[in-house]
Write a protein that holds these residues in place. Structure first.
Motif, PDB file in Angstrom:
ATOM      1  N   UNK A 137      38.553  18.367  25.773  1.00 40.38           N
ATOM      2  CA  UNK A 137      38.164  19.757  25.527  1.00 40.38           C
ATOM      3  C   UNK A 137      38.167  20.031  24.026  1.00 40.38           C
ATOM      4  N   UNK A 138      37.040  20.518  23.531  1.00 41.68           N
ATOM      5  CA  UNK A 138      36.937  20.975  22.143  1.00 41.68           C
ATOM      6  C   UNK A 138      36.392  22.399  22.173  1.00 41.68           C
ATOM      7  N   UNK A 139      37.280  23.360  22.066  1.00 35.89           N
ATOM      8  CA  UNK A 139      36.878  24.765  22.137  1.00 35.89           C
ATOM      9  C   UNK A 139      36.165  25.228  20.874  1.00 35.89           C
ATOM     10  N   UNK A 140      36.483  24.583  19.751  1.00 33.68           N
ATOM     11  CA  UNK A 140      36.001  25.058  18.459  1.00 33.68           C
ATOM     12  C   UNK A 140      35.392  23.902  17.655  1.00 33.68           C
ATOM     13  N   UNK A 141      34.340  23.262  18.178  1.00 32.78           N
ATOM     14  CA  UNK A 141      33.747  22.123  17.472  1.00 32.78           C
ATOM     15  C   UNK A 141      33.064  22.572  16.180  1.00 32.78           C
ATOM     16  N   UNK A 142      32.595  21.607  15.419  1.00 31.23           N
ATOM     17  CA  UNK A 142      31.963  21.932  14.148  1.00 31.23           C
ATOM     18  C   UNK A 142      31.025  20.817  13.733  1.00 31.23           C
ATOM     19  N   UNK A 143      30.149  21.133  12.836  1.00 31.41           N
ATOM     20  CA  UNK A 143      29.423  20.106  12.096  1.00 31.41           C
ATOM     21  C   UNK A 143      30.200  19.911  10.804  1.00 31.41           C
ATOM     22  N   UNK A 165      41.653  33.834  24.188  1.00 34.89           N
ATOM     23  CA  UNK A 165      43.088  34.109  24.215  1.00 34.89           C
ATOM     24  C   UNK A 165      43.868  32.924  23.645  1.00 34.89           C
ATOM     25  N   UNK A 166      44.977  33.215  22.992  1.00 30.56           N
ATOM     26  CA  UNK A 166      45.793  32.136  22.441  1.00 30.56           C
ATOM     27  C   UNK A 166      46.494  31.318  23.528  1.00 30.56           C
ATOM     28  N   UNK A 167      46.552  31.858  24.752  1.00 29.06           N
ATOM     29  CA  UNK A 167      47.177  31.111  25.844  1.00 29.06           C
ATOM     30  C   UNK A 167      46.143  30.405  26.725  1.00 29.06           C
ATOM     31  N   UNK A 168      44.946  30.160  26.174  1.00 32.08           N
ATOM     32  CA  UNK A 168      43.877  29.563  26.972  1.00 32.08           C
ATOM     33  C   UNK A 168      44.251  28.184  27.498  1.00 32.08           C
ATOM     34  N   UNK A 169      44.938  27.375  26.706  1.00 37.06           N
ATOM     35  CA  UNK A 169      45.326  26.046  27.193  1.00 37.06           C
ATOM     36  C   UNK A 169      46.298  26.154  28.358  1.00 37.06           C
ATOM     37  N   UNK A 170      47.173  27.152  28.294  1.00 36.72           N
ATOM     38  CA  UNK A 170      48.077  27.406  29.406  1.00 36.72           C
ATOM     39  C   UNK A 170      47.292  27.776  30.670  1.00 36.72           C
ATOM     40  N   UNK A 222      48.331  23.421  17.717  1.00 32.72           N
ATOM     41  CA  UNK A 222      49.486  23.950  16.994  1.00 32.72           C
ATOM     42  C   UNK A 222      49.622  25.449  17.251  1.00 32.72           C
ATOM     43  N   UNK A 223      50.732  26.018  16.811  1.00 31.55           N
ATOM     44  CA  UNK A 223      50.928  27.453  16.914  1.00 31.55           C
ATOM     45  C   UNK A 223      51.112  27.955  18.335  1.00 31.55           C
ATOM     46  N   UNK A 224      50.653  29.171  18.580  1.00 30.30           N
ATOM     47  CA  UNK A 224      50.826  29.786  19.894  1.00 30.30           C
ATOM     48  C   UNK A 224      50.132  29.025  21.024  1.00 30.30           C
ATOM     49  N   UNK A 225      48.893  28.506  20.823  1.00 23.81           N
ATOM     50  CA  UNK A 225      48.276  27.725  21.909  1.00 23.81           C
ATOM     51  C   UNK A 225      49.160  26.557  22.349  1.00 23.81           C
ATOM     52  N   UNK A 226      49.824  25.918  21.389  1.00 20.50           N
ATOM     53  CA  UNK A 226      50.741  24.816  21.696  1.00 20.50           C
ATOM     54  C   UNK A 226      51.946  25.330  22.486  1.00 20.50           C
ATOM     55  N   UNK A 227      52.530  26.408  22.017  1.00 17.72           N
ATOM     56  CA  UNK A 227      53.729  26.974  22.649  1.00 17.72           C
ATOM     57  C   UNK A 227      53.475  27.348  24.099  1.00 17.72           C
ATOM     58  N   UNK A 228      52.382  28.067  24.349  1.00 13.67           N
ATOM     59  CA  UNK A 228      52.097  28.523  25.712  1.00 13.67           C
ATOM     60  C   UNK A 228      51.790  27.347  26.652  1.00 13.67           C
TER      61      UNK A 228
END
Length: 305
Positions: A5-11, A141-146, A163-169
């Protein structure tokens, strides 16, 4: 099947120059463009190693088309949701003294686009592996991975690299493996670690919080793997650093390669170290041959033995 899963891909636009002078016209020595995103990097390294995976996430506009085209050239299957806005562009700049990054603005993701993404997640089955990695766009949402973990069936191995909140949740729901680096580990616990012993203790805390296994990368100082069976400390093989971009993702992919081949994670760890190092020593992501060349130079010591 492995899903990334890559929610925020980039070139990603990679440039190199002797030095950067703020406020002046700067000429680059070399430049090239690649699709970016931690999950995409994992899928590409796995493909180089002969392991199939499916890329999930979002892509839009001409930059999204560039990513899809590149994945097609790699013969990597994708189920990226089409966005109305353009996928972001990042700049990765290397001078003789430093590496710097400029992260582009993330596109907005609507509720309907998010629901379409969840349909792809619902196809994941027992026995599959899901890699959740990278940043979360502000429109999600920051808890999307959760939330993703909550709808998975039993028996799915989840690898978490954010990292951050996504990691925590996400950690609260329990995962098979987390892969922070020492800086991210310190940020998470709001601590500054000076010794390997302190880093190991912090990794053990992550295990108690929900990560079955913890793989901590330490840059030039190697890495640490912590499991229910013990602690392993790995070196960095000799080589010249070209770029650290994608090295952590390659470490995840190399470890996954070993797991898919039936190895215990402590044995697969060797392939993770070799893969991450091989990417750091070259432009772009490691090949299978590049990883293999370093295997004999990997030294792993079990703590206390």
């Amino acid at each position: 099947m492995i899903y990334t899963v890559t929610l925020n891909p980039a070139v990603d636009y990679y440039i190199s120059m002797k030095e950067f002078q703020e406020g002046e016209l700067n000429l680059i020595n070399n430049g090239y463009t690649l699709p970016g995103g931690k999950g995409i990097n994992v899928s590409k390294v796995l493909k180089n190693f002969g392991i199939e995976s499916t890329v999930l996430g979002f892509a839009g506009g001409f930059t999204g088309d560039f990513i899809r085209k590149n994945l097609k050239e790699y013969e990597i299957k994708d189920k990226l949701v089409e966005l109305k806005e353009n996928t972001r562009i990042n700049i990765k700049m290397r001078t003789e003294k430093t590496e710097s990054e400029i992260a582009g603005h993330s596109p907005n993701i609507s509720e309907s686009e998010y629901k379409e993404f969840l349909k792809a997640i619902s196809e994941i089955k027992e026995g599959d592996i899901l890699v959740l990695s990278g940043s979360v766009p502000k429109s999600l949402k920051t808890n999307i991975y959760q939330e993703i973990i909550e709808i998975l069936p039993e028996g799915v191995k989840v690898i978490l690299d954010t990292r951050g909140e996504p990691f925590k949740y996400a950690l609260e729901k329990g995962v098979y493996l987390t892969k922070p680096n020492n800086v991210e580990l310190g940020e998470f616990f709001n601590e500054k670690y000076e010794t390997i012993e302190e880093i190991i203790e912090a990794g053990k805390k992550l295990r108690k919080m929900g990560s079955e296994n913890v793989l901590i990368s330490l840059g030039k100082n190697g890495s640490v793997l912590i499991t229910k069976d013990g602690v392993w400390i790995g070196n960095v093989p000799k080589g010249e650093l070209v770029s650290s971009v994608g090295a952590g993702d390659s470490m995840v992919a190399g470890t996954l390669y070993g797991i898919v081949k039936g190895m215990d994670i402590s044995e697969a760890y060797k392939y993770g170290i070799a893969s991450g190092s091989a990417t750091a020593f070259t432009e772009g992501l490691t090949t299978f041959e590049g990883m293999q060349k370093l295997l004999n130079d990997i030294n792993i010591k079990r703590e206390g033995i």
